[in-house]
Design a protein around this motif. Sequence first.
Motif, PDB file in Angstrom:
ATOM      1  N   PHE A  34       0.722  -1.280   0.005  1.00  0.00           N
ATOM      2  CA  PHE A  34       0.043  -0.082   0.030  1.00  0.00           C
ATOM      3  C   PHE A  34       0.976   1.163   0.056  1.00  0.00           C
ATOM      4  O   PHE A  34       0.668   2.119  -0.669  1.00  0.00           O
ATOM      5  N   SER A  36       4.056   1.661  -1.121  1.00  0.00           N
ATOM      6  CA  SER A  36       4.680   1.985  -2.431  1.00  0.00           C
ATOM      7  C   SER A  36       3.656   2.266  -3.357  1.00  0.00           C
ATOM      8  O   SER A  36       3.968   3.240  -4.175  1.00  0.00           O
ATOM      9  N   MET A  38       1.407   4.448  -2.944  1.00  0.00           N
ATOM     10  CA  MET A  38       0.831   5.909  -2.931  1.00  0.00           C
ATOM     11  C   MET A  38       1.641   6.729  -3.717  1.00  0.00           C
ATOM     12  O   MET A  38       1.282   7.719  -4.060  1.00  0.00           O
ATOM     13  N   THR A  45       4.823  12.177  -3.020  1.00  0.00           N
ATOM     14  CA  THR A  45       6.074  11.900  -2.628  1.00  0.00           C
ATOM     15  C   THR A  45       6.013  11.040  -1.325  1.00  0.00           C
ATOM     16  O   THR A  45       4.998  11.241  -0.476  1.00  0.00           O
ATOM     17  N   ILE A  46       6.759  10.355  -0.907  1.00  0.00           N
ATOM     18  CA  ILE A  46       6.764   9.355   0.159  1.00  0.00           C
ATOM     19  C   ILE A  46       7.856   9.478   1.085  1.00  0.00           C
ATOM     20  O   ILE A  46       9.220   9.758   0.657  1.00  0.00           O
ATOM     21  N   ASP A  47       7.943   9.903   2.360  1.00  0.00           N
ATOM     22  CA  ASP A  47       8.906  10.132   3.166  1.00  0.00           C
ATOM     23  C   ASP A  47       9.178   8.702   3.749  1.00  0.00           C
ATOM     24  O   ASP A  47       8.314   8.149   4.483  1.00  0.00           O
ATOM     25  N   PRO A  48      10.513   8.522   3.837  1.00  0.00           N
ATOM     26  CA  PRO A  48      10.725   7.115   4.355  1.00  0.00           C
ATOM     27  C   PRO A  48      10.246   6.778   5.979  1.00  0.00           C
ATOM     28  O   PRO A  48       9.827   5.727   6.391  1.00  0.00           O
ATOM     29  N   ALA A  49      10.263   8.001   6.769  1.00  0.00           N
ATOM     30  CA  ALA A  49      10.183   7.877   8.090  1.00  0.00           C
ATOM     31  C   ALA A  49       8.600   7.576   8.171  1.00  0.00           C
ATOM     32  O   ALA A  49       8.168   6.741   9.036  1.00  0.00           O
ATOM     33  N   VAL A  50       7.836   8.296   7.513  1.00  0.00           N
ATOM     34  CA  VAL A  50       6.570   8.101   7.435  1.00  0.00           C
ATOM     35  C   VAL A  50       6.266   6.888   6.968  1.00  0.00           C
ATOM     36  O   VAL A  50       5.185   6.175   7.668  1.00  0.00           O
ATOM     37  N   MET A  51       6.679   6.331   5.945  1.00  0.00           N
ATOM     38  CA  MET A  51       6.382   4.739   5.458  1.00  0.00           C
ATOM     39  C   MET A  51       6.643   3.899   6.507  1.00  0.00           C
ATOM     40  O   MET A  51       5.957   3.181   6.739  1.00  0.00           O
ATOM     41  N   ARG A  53       6.666   4.426   9.847  1.00  0.00           N
ATOM     42  CA  ARG A  53       5.636   4.268  10.740  1.00  0.00           C
ATOM     43  C   ARG A  53       4.312   3.860  10.154  1.00  0.00           C
ATOM     44  O   ARG A  53       3.488   3.159  11.087  1.00  0.00           O
ATOM     45  N   MET A  54       3.872   4.259   8.943  1.00  0.00           N
ATOM     46  CA  MET A  54       2.729   3.398   8.390  1.00  0.00           C
ATOM     47  C   MET A  54       2.718   2.154   8.498  1.00  0.00           C
ATOM     48  O   MET A  54       1.674   1.448   8.858  1.00  0.00           O
ATOM     49  N   GLU A  57       1.868   1.104  11.965  1.00  0.00           N
ATOM     50  CA  GLU A  57       0.339   1.237  12.399  1.00  0.00           C
ATOM     51  C   GLU A  57      -0.392   0.127  11.772  1.00  0.00           C
ATOM     52  O   GLU A  57      -1.230  -0.277  12.016  1.00  0.00           O
TER      53      GLU A  57
ATOM     54  N   ARG B  51      -2.725  11.923  -2.072  1.00  0.00           N
ATOM     55  CA  ARG B  51      -3.009  11.648  -3.584  1.00  0.00           C
ATOM     56  C   ARG B  51      -3.514  12.681  -4.158  1.00  0.00           C
ATOM     57  O   ARG B  51      -4.329  13.587  -3.798  1.00  0.00           O
ATOM     58  N   GLY B 123       2.949  10.626  15.691  1.00  0.00           N
ATOM     59  CA  GLY B 123       3.762   9.549  15.186  1.00  0.00           C
ATOM     60  C   GLY B 123       3.056   8.274  15.038  1.00  0.00           C
ATOM     61  O   GLY B 123       3.448   7.296  14.435  1.00  0.00           O
ATOM     62  N   THR B 124       2.050   7.842  15.486  1.00  0.00           N
ATOM     63  CA  THR B 124       1.205   6.594  15.548  1.00  0.00           C
ATOM     64  C   THR B 124       0.538   6.678  14.417  1.00  0.00           C
ATOM     65  O   THR B 124      -0.178   5.513  13.970  1.00  0.00           O
ATOM     66  N   GLY B 126       1.233   8.302  11.258  1.00  0.00           N
ATOM     67  CA  GLY B 126       1.905   8.215   9.692  1.00  0.00           C
ATOM     68  C   GLY B 126       1.407   9.073   8.770  1.00  0.00           C
ATOM     69  O   GLY B 126       0.900   8.844   7.818  1.00  0.00           O
ATOM     70  N   ARG B 131       6.309  15.205   6.316  1.00  0.00           N
ATOM     71  CA  ARG B 131       7.436  15.469   6.163  1.00  0.00           C
ATOM     72  C   ARG B 131       7.603  16.965   5.884  1.00  0.00           C
ATOM     73  O   ARG B 131       8.967  17.366   5.859  1.00  0.00           O
ATOM     74  N   ARG B 134       7.758  18.660   9.596  1.00  0.00           N
ATOM     75  CA  ARG B 134       9.020  18.506  10.600  1.00  0.00           C
ATOM     76  C   ARG B 134      10.046  19.503  10.412  1.00  0.00           C
ATOM     77  O   ARG B 134      10.946  19.626  11.041  1.00  0.00           O
ATOM     78  N   THR B 403       2.681   0.351  -9.078  1.00  0.00           N
ATOM     79  CA  THR B 403       2.556   0.159  -7.641  1.00  0.00           C
ATOM     80  C   THR B 403       3.965  -0.444  -7.288  1.00  0.00           C
ATOM     81  O   THR B 403       4.523   0.035  -6.092  1.00  0.00           O
ATOM     82  N   THR B 406       8.084   1.822  -7.521  1.00  0.00           N
ATOM     83  CA  THR B 406       8.707   2.713  -6.522  1.00  0.00           C
ATOM     84  C   THR B 406       9.736   1.969  -5.421  1.00  0.00           C
ATOM     85  O   THR B 406      10.477   2.123  -4.860  1.00  0.00           O
ATOM     86  N   GLU B 407       8.965   0.644  -5.120  1.00  0.00           N
ATOM     87  CA  GLU B 407       9.502  -0.235  -4.138  1.00  0.00           C
ATOM     88  C   GLU B 407      10.711  -0.806  -4.960  1.00  0.00           C
ATOM     89  O   GLU B 407      11.556  -0.844  -4.112  1.00  0.00           O
ATOM     90  N   THR B 441      16.208   5.333  -0.026  1.00  0.00           N
ATOM     91  CA  THR B 441      14.942   5.184   0.016  1.00  0.00           C
ATOM     92  C   THR B 441      14.013   6.460   0.076  1.00  0.00           C
ATOM     93  O   THR B 441      12.981   6.575   0.022  1.00  0.00           O
TER      94      THR B 441
END
Lengths: 311, 529
Positions: A34, A36, A38, A45-51, A53-54, A57, B51, B123-124, B126, B131, B134, B403, B406-407, B441
Amino acid sequence: MLSILVRRIANIIPTLLAVIALVFLLFSVLPGSFISGMNEDGRSTIDPAVMERMRKEMGLDDPLPERFAKYVARTAVGDLGTSFRTREPVTSMIGARVWPSLKLVFAAMAFAICVGVTLGFVAALKPGSLVDTLSMVGAISGLSLSQFWFGLMLMYLFALQLKLLPSFGYGDGGLRHLILPAVALGVGPMALLARTTRAAVVEVLNADFVRTARSKGMSERLVVKWHVLRNALVLVVTIVGLQFGSLMGQAVVVEKLFAWPGVGSLLVDSVFQRDMPSVQGCILMIVLFFLVINTLVDLAYVVIDPRIRYR
Amino acid sequence: MRKLVSLAAAFVLAGVAAANAQETPRKGGTIRMTAPYAASFGSLDPQATPRAQDDIVGKALHRTLYNWDTAHSKLVLELAKSVSVSPDGLVYTYKLRDDAYFHNGRKMTADDIIYSYTRIMDGTKGYPGARYVRLIKGAADVEKGTAKEISGLKKIDDFTLEMTITDRVDPGYYFFSGTTAILPKEEVEKGNFAAHPVGLGPFKFKEHIPGSRVVAERWDKFYKPGKPYADKLEVLIMADAAARDIAFRNKEIDTSILGPAQYVAYRADPELSKDILEVAEMFTRAMQFNPSFKPFSDKRVRQAINYAIDSDLIIKRLVKDKAYRAVSWLPPSSAAFDKTVKPYAYDPAKAKKLLAEAGYPNGFEFELTTSQNESWGLPIVEAMIPYLDKVGIKLKPKLVEVTVLTEIAMKGDHQAFIGSNLTGPDSLATLRCYYSKTPRTACNYTSFNNPQFDKLLDSAAQEGDQAKRNDLLRQANNLLYEEAPVWFFNYNKAVLARQPWLHGLQANPTEITHQYPEDIWVDATSPAK
């Protein structure tokens, strides 16, 4: 009748469990998650730290058996989890989509039964005639058509050219917006029903009891009404049941094309975005619908033909 | 003769008057925009979703501290009237609007901004906007759970907010993102906010039919006098391009984003071609080389690939001119873009020479990971194959779902991949994807490591003068062009078709579907009620 019902419902449970396990395992081995997802189309854009955490969660880092056990336990009490994407309970997301989906499926099936069964009957009663030839050409074409292409053609003709109907959307949920997607979805089952009905009626028309009824001097109208119709109906109902059950799943393409807010379009989005709880919930819903319809069909056999008994 | 001049002048004046009359925004009517990127919205809680699809609605219902001003290509204050900056460039004091009302009727104050940013740093959860938030001093502590309040946010009074940031950057780039929208605490805490969103935007939420549409009504207490113009806004989900085309031609929708095939058809149509909005969006499409694959560790090989492919021809024939040739990593709308630089020319002989110099006179073979995307995926890769073959390089495409792309890029599990990348509007943040300390990353997919580039970026980050900073970033961008860590392919040309009765659309380079709907109006010829 009650015992049949109880037995059928008991059969549904292991089937559902198998489906849950299969879907869960299948999506666990699929690449992509999910998070990646996003960034589909490179527009987010995805922030690694947020990733990180998500993932935590959402429990995506937990071992697979643990996740599966939690999922089964939750599902058993009717909790389908929380959508990764919307952060809403999956049950309420599906709940909002069920009614439009049911409306579409029922309308598509009503179209398929009315047109398909009528065409099949007419064709069978006049085999070799122009009506028969045209009906069967139509039926074969209907079976070969892609829902996507046919849907676009319907939009082009009835919306853009004739200005009779809206081309897309749910509108107020009324008939005007329902017709085109229902016809696009119903054309396949309609064609199949036309062919099946024709075959079933032709077979019954040649049966001994029909010949007997005719030799007794019974009018052709009554022969068809009392003997042919009822006996041909068993096969027709089987096809109706199977088609009806699977239509909810087949609606995926039509719902996306016509922007119809059903379970199918929710499933498509959920799959592409790897929203696992939502995917599992949608598939469970579709399978459950299939099983319920099939149970109802089994019960209908008993009503149509009392000779049928289940052991 | 004098009579003739007077007549001509009268005609000109009449023409101007007519044009003005036509351009005077009409009050009322319904705007029918489309959401084309998915078959549903993810969430109507703007802080919960990054999104592009969801922010189409977000721009109508919600507001952020800053906005993107398309007309002047810059960020402007939105929820504040003025801002003063401390000499060290780290403390920003905002005089907030005292006329911004949430859709529940309550006036926005500094507390709402503090609440919203603190919520984002939970923080719980996400939240994607973390970003950006911060940047504020102490925000990371809230994220880690070691503090409950963001120390860098201080309420001076109801309409004065002091914000201390950790880097010398323009906070506008951080706080114009829809993920940092300002929300009212009392509404969020009622629960199920996404089902009943309440914001500060020009339109008030009315209805959401999941998978179909969002309907919003004019918010009469919106802080911009006389705006919004329209009474109602509908955002209709239409993920299928062919269906959208029919609906647009049937006048059921007011806007439609066009793909390459439709772009050709619309341009060829004498009527439809009159109302096409085009913009070079801040997305750079490129093949990114993984230097852990030996040939790509050599700059000459990377340059050779840039010379070997006729990008202009691919854009013309395959992308149907619905893209602009990429010259560098930064797009032309960036202030740090160097207009004097020319893109790599198509020169196979030079490519061969460079390959020979790098020790690959007979070329080599590599695997390129790609998605199905029509503008930067498999069709493009297939067109690249014969060009590379000509200089001895064998390209093997590896198809994956978008999908997964990116990974794979983040893991470095590839030799090269081709994708679309957000490259604006913050040039410094964009170029940081090539900063040596940025992990793979985070976006340094090419593991770029160049001390000279790092030095330029460090100097730019410390530079207070915007012109000097842009100059440093320009140099860094040019260095990137020279080092060619990617094959520079194209910048997206976003194309939005609009109906002739719809006015006030902006060619927003950050995302063309993201319109500020208070500026849009429909004239009386619109068929929508």
